[in-house]
Each structure stands twice: as C-alpha cells, then as structure tokens.
Design an enzyme around this catalytic site. Structure first.
Site, PDB file in Angstrom:
ATOM      1  N   GLU A   1     -37.626 -53.547  11.968  1.00 14.27           N
ATOM      2  CA  GLU A   1     -36.886 -53.150  10.764  1.00 14.27           C
ATOM      3  C   GLU A   1     -37.727 -52.360   9.754  1.00 14.27           C
ATOM      4  OE1 GLU A   1     -34.726 -56.363   8.978  1.00 14.27           O
ATOM      5  OE2 GLU A   1     -33.565 -56.764  10.772  1.00 14.27           O
TER       6      GLU A   1
ATOM      7  N   GLU B   1     -31.616 -58.931  17.174  1.00 15.77           N
ATOM      8  CA  GLU B   1     -31.245 -59.943  16.169  1.00 15.77           C
ATOM      9  C   GLU B   1     -29.753 -59.876  15.870  1.00 15.77           C
ATOM     10  OE1 GLU B   1     -33.408 -59.990  12.482  1.00 15.77           O
ATOM     11  OE2 GLU B   1     -35.308 -59.717  13.527  1.00 15.77           O
TER      12      GLU B   1
HETATM   13  C1  LIG Z   1     -32.931 -60.212   5.228  1.00 17.42           C
HETATM   14  C2  LIG Z   1     -32.738 -61.172   6.405  1.00 17.42           C
HETATM   15  C3  LIG Z   1     -32.097 -62.439   5.875  1.00 17.42           C
HETATM   16  O1  LIG Z   1     -32.831 -63.202   5.251  1.00 17.42           O
HETATM   17  O2  LIG Z   1     -30.943 -62.649   6.085  1.00 17.42           O
HETATM   18  O3  LIG Z   1     -31.919 -60.480   7.374  1.00 17.42           O
HETATM   19  C4  LIG Z   1     -31.754 -61.147   8.624  1.00 17.42           C
HETATM   20  C5  LIG Z   1     -33.098 -61.455   9.229  1.00 17.42           C
HETATM   21  O4  LIG Z   1     -33.805 -60.258   9.554  1.00 17.42           O
HETATM   22  C6  LIG Z   1     -35.107 -60.520  10.133  1.00 17.42           C
HETATM   23  O5  LIG Z   1     -35.696 -59.370  10.634  1.00 17.42           O
HETATM   24  C7  LIG Z   1     -35.971 -61.154   9.064  1.00 17.42           C
HETATM   25  O6  LIG Z   1     -37.286 -61.404   9.528  1.00 17.42           O
HETATM   26  C8  LIG Z   1     -35.315 -62.462   8.716  1.00 17.42           C
HETATM   27  O7  LIG Z   1     -36.033 -63.137   7.705  1.00 17.42           O
HETATM   28  C9  LIG Z   1     -33.907 -62.233   8.190  1.00 17.42           C
HETATM   29  O8  LIG Z   1     -34.008 -61.456   7.009  1.00 17.42           O
END
Ligand SMILES: C[C@@]1(C(=O)O)OC[C@H]2O[C@@H](O)[C@H](O)[C@@H](O)[C@H]2O1
Length: 469
Positions: A163, A374
């Site tokens: 990301e 993810e």
């Molecule tokens: C911003 C956020 C969230 O907290 O929902 O998105 C979904 C998920 O993405 C991941 O790549 C991050 O490492 C994880 O911490 C999450 O981070």
C-alpha cells in the site's frame, strides 16, 4: 463449483502490528517505534512495543493457523531486524527469527507469502529523508537481496511493498503516519517514485537470482465511481482513478506513468526529480512482475468538489478513509450514499464495486495474475456468553468470496485470497479497537488467543474449497 486446487486460501498480518519485541535481539529502531510514542499520534497512545507478542508466540499462532487449515500465511519482515541501521550490517538474530517463522509454516504445509515492506522503516533512513531520499530506495534493494538469499530457497512468493499510497499519502499529505508531514505534494510524489524505482530494481535482482518463485507488489484497490451521470462528476471519478489507481499501477505494470497525472504534476510543479535511468528501470521491469496484489476494502463514490481548498488541516479522524473528505488537490470529494451500507468506520461494503473494478483493471492491464492480498471487516466484534460471534465478518468475507468466484468465471486471473487479518492485531490509528482477525486476543488476560466463530467458518470454507459460495 469449487475454487481451483491451486487457488490459495490465506490470511495476513504485518510485523509492526503483531510482533512486539521492538528492541530485542539486535533489532534497530524504526520510524513507527518513535512516531507511535509522540503524544496524540495513535489511538489512546497504543504502540507496537509488545503488540500481540507474536515474536515470542509465533509457534502458537502458526499452530492455530494450521488448525484453521490455512493454506498460506502472508506476513511481513521487519527491515530493522535484518539491517538495524537500514543499509549497514546484517543482524543474524533477525535472520534467525524469520527462518524459524518460515520453517514453522512449512512444518504444517502453510505457504509463506512474504511482504518485504509493510510501513516500518529503519529510523536512520527515515531521519535521512525517508522515501524522498534515493538512499532509501538503494537500501531497500540491498535489504531485498539479503532476504532473497536468506529465505528464497523456501519462500517462493514475494511482495515488495504494501500500500504505497497509504504510507506515502499519510506520511506526506495527511501527516497521520511518519514522517508526519502535511500537504507536501512534491515530497509525496517524489516518495512514490522512489518506491516504484526500488520495486523495479528488486524485481530485476530477484529474476537474476533465478530462484523461480514469483514477485509483485501490493496496492490498495480503491475503484472510484461517480455519484451520478453528471459530466463533472464522471470527470471527478476519472480524476480519482488516475491519481489513486493508475498513478500506482501504471509504473509497475506498464512501466510508465499515466500522462493525465504527469501533465498536471508539471503544471503544479510537483514533478518528481527522476532520471532517465530510473524511468528506464521501470520500463525494463514492467514485464517481470509476476502478479499484482490487491488490498480491497471498499470503492469510493465521488463528485466534483465545489469549494476551493486551501492548505487543509488533517487529523487522525480525517485519515481513516471515511467518506466526506476532499481529495488532496481539492478536485473531488467522496460522498456517503444513502442507498449503500457502511462499516462502523464508514467504509462502504460493496462486493459489486470490487467486481466492476476488477474488470476495469483487466481492461487496462490485461491478464496479469492477481491475488487479493487483503480483504476483511474492521469491526468491534460482538461477544455473547464469552464467545466472539463475529457474524458480520463472516457475511462480509462470504459476499466478497462469492464475487471473487464470479470474477474468475468471468475471466479475471485471480489466484488467491488473503483475509486481513489472521489474528486481531494493532491498528496503526485505531489501537486494538478495530478488530479484523479470525482469532481474538484478550488484552485483559495475558494476550490469550481465542478462536472466533469466523475461525470455524473459514476452516469449513477452505476444507470445502468454497463449493457452497
Ligand atoms: C487502514 C487499515 C485499517 O486500519 O482499517 O486498512 C485496512 C488494513 O490495511 C493494512 O494494510 C494495514 O496494515 C492494516 O492495519 C489495516 O489498516
């Protein structure tokens, strides 16, 4: 119809969010070790000093994954465990830890899928300009080569970066992630360019090593759709897709930047200082990418923004991707629709948005192999009589797996699904409040692990290869 035998059912995590042991066994300090301790930066001052102590409990955690029947585990390596100063000497104890994690996965027949960079940057590099300094890109290439040589005999699936839009956007535009800079478009675009360059160099070295695995990058997938059929809003959606998707996917899969954005960067004075060698490296290595990893949670609904925006004030709250905020350049704004459903964090739940977006990607990039690296529901899970009854998460994942099955039938080259996250873990901006896992972690009782309802459901889906979906 079942998912194909070579479709991987997995789940994911990230080093800073699960490991803890922030200063053990020779690990160097990272940007997040420092940033998370700046008052007000994280939710209730949470940080990864202990996280869920995976560094000491990885055997227990991987055993639970095996009990779930997990076919593949996506995890990230903490760069500062391998090269504590970022580009100096190798830390043997860091190599040892990840060798043990990899071997523990293989003991159960779980395929390791390794992310090299999931936002925790060695502090020495962050303090020397981070991703706006080419030194960091060169250091990443050295770090990647150390990992390929140390683990590449057993790890055959590599993701370079997780990301880029998030760690660069939150780092240089919203200031919610290290280095905490707001509204610096020049630095933001420069940082993204050096990440893409580092990715291409790492891909090139991986191929030269002839380890015959596969390598790619993981991007956020945030397809933008106009709120209606008004011309200005359709243009706003195009603008959003150019900056949020094509700026990220084109340099990787086409080996060049989208002209729509390049032209506007020039007009605004935001063009990165790139060299011909760097641009040639992107071009030369586009065809060497084996896959693209998609982190899909939601689409965005956009309309033309009517108010001019001066330098915006950002906060942790405006950095959680909830709708209603203007884009960094003020061109569009995201809208919460009355006829859509949303999570507690204001993220739209739209499997259809994913399917439509997948076809957009196929149309632009052809038959590139894709993994959903993810997808999952961030929630405050209901607890009934001591059991974590996370039915909303089951429904969310079920609906997205159904759409993935349909996409494959419609010719989309999807080869795996990694739920975020295998276990409840530290959220960068939400502490332990925003849960994603199949496994609960009790922060009031020695971080004890407990299987959720979704653990048993996902186990069944894997066993039956999703036949009922
Ligand atoms: C911003 C956020 C969230 O907290 O929902 O998105 C979904 C998920 O993405 C991941 O790549 C991050 O490492 C994880 O911490 C999450 O981070």
């Amino acid at each position: 119809m079942k998912f194909a035998k070579d479709f991987l059912f997995g789940a994911a995590s990230a080093s800073y969010q699960i490991e803890g042991a922030w200063n053990e066994d020779g690990k160097g300090e990272t940007n997040w070790d420092v940033f998370s301790k700046i008052p007000g930066k994280t939710y209730k001052g949470t940080n990864g000093d202990v996280a869920i102590d995976h560094y000491h409990r990885y055997k227990e955690d991987i055993k639970l994954m095996a009990e779930m029947g997990l076919e593949s585990y996506r995890f990230s390596i903490s760069w500062a465990r391998i090269l504590p100063t970022g580009d100096g000497e190798v830390n043997e104890k860091g190599l040892e830890f990840y060798n043990q994690v990899i071997n523990e996965c293989l003991k159960y027949g779980i395929v390791p899928f390794v992310t090299l960079y999931h936002w925790d940057l060695p502090l020495t590099l962050e303090e020397d300009g981070g991703w706006t300094n080419k030194r960091t890109a060169d250091a990443f290439v050295k770090y990647a080569e150390v990992c390929f040589k140390a683990f590449g005999d057993r790890v055959k699936h590599w993701i370079t970066f997780n990301e880029t839009v998030m760690f660069c956007g939150l780092g240089y535009l919203k200031g919610a992630h290290p280095p905490g800079i707001q509204n610096d478009e020049k630095k933001y675009f420069q940082a993204t360019h050096y990440v893409f360059y580092a990715h291409a160099k790492a891909v090139e070295i991986y191929k030269q090593l002839e380890q015959y695995g596969e390598i790619g990058i993981t991007h956020v997938f945030l397809p933008a759709y106009s709120v209606d059929d008004k011309k200005e809003n359709i243009l706003a959606a195009r603008h959003a897709n150019e900056y949020e998707t094509f700026w990220y996917y084109d340099p990787i899969l086409k080996g060049e930047y989208p002209s729509y954005v390049v032209q506007q960067l020039k007009e605004n004075g935001w063009t990165p200082s790139w060299t011909k060698e760097e641009l040639d490296t992107l071009k030369r290595n586009a065809e060497n990418n084996d896959f693209i990893g998609l982190n899909y949670y939601q689409p965005i609904r956009v309309e033309k923004n009517q108010e001019a925006v001066s330098s915006m004030e950002h906060s942790r709250e405006t950095s959680t991707l909830a709708p209603g905020n203007p884009s960094f350049d003020g061109f569009y704004r995201t809208v919460k629709m009355t006829d859509k459903t949303y999570t507690k964090w204001g993220w739209e739940i739209s499997p259809q948005g994913f399917l439509d977006g997948l076809h957009m990607l196929k149309e632009r990039y052809g038959d590139i192999k894709m993994y959903v690296t993810e997808n999952g529901l961030g929630d405050e899970d209901p607890i009934i009589d001591g059991e974590i009854v996370d039915v909303p998460r089951i429904k969310y994942i079920e609906e997205h797996l159904k759409v993935i099955k349909r996409a494959i039938k419609e010719g989309i080259h999807l080869k795996g699904y990694y739920a975020w996250s295998v276990i409840d873990l530290l959220s960068w901006l939400n502490g332990y409040k925003k849960q994603y896992g199949f496994i609960y972690v009790d922060h009031d009782d020695n971080l004890n692990r407990k299987k959720k309802l979704s653990f048993h459901w996902y186990k069944h889906i894997i066993e039956t290869r999703g036949e009922e979906l």
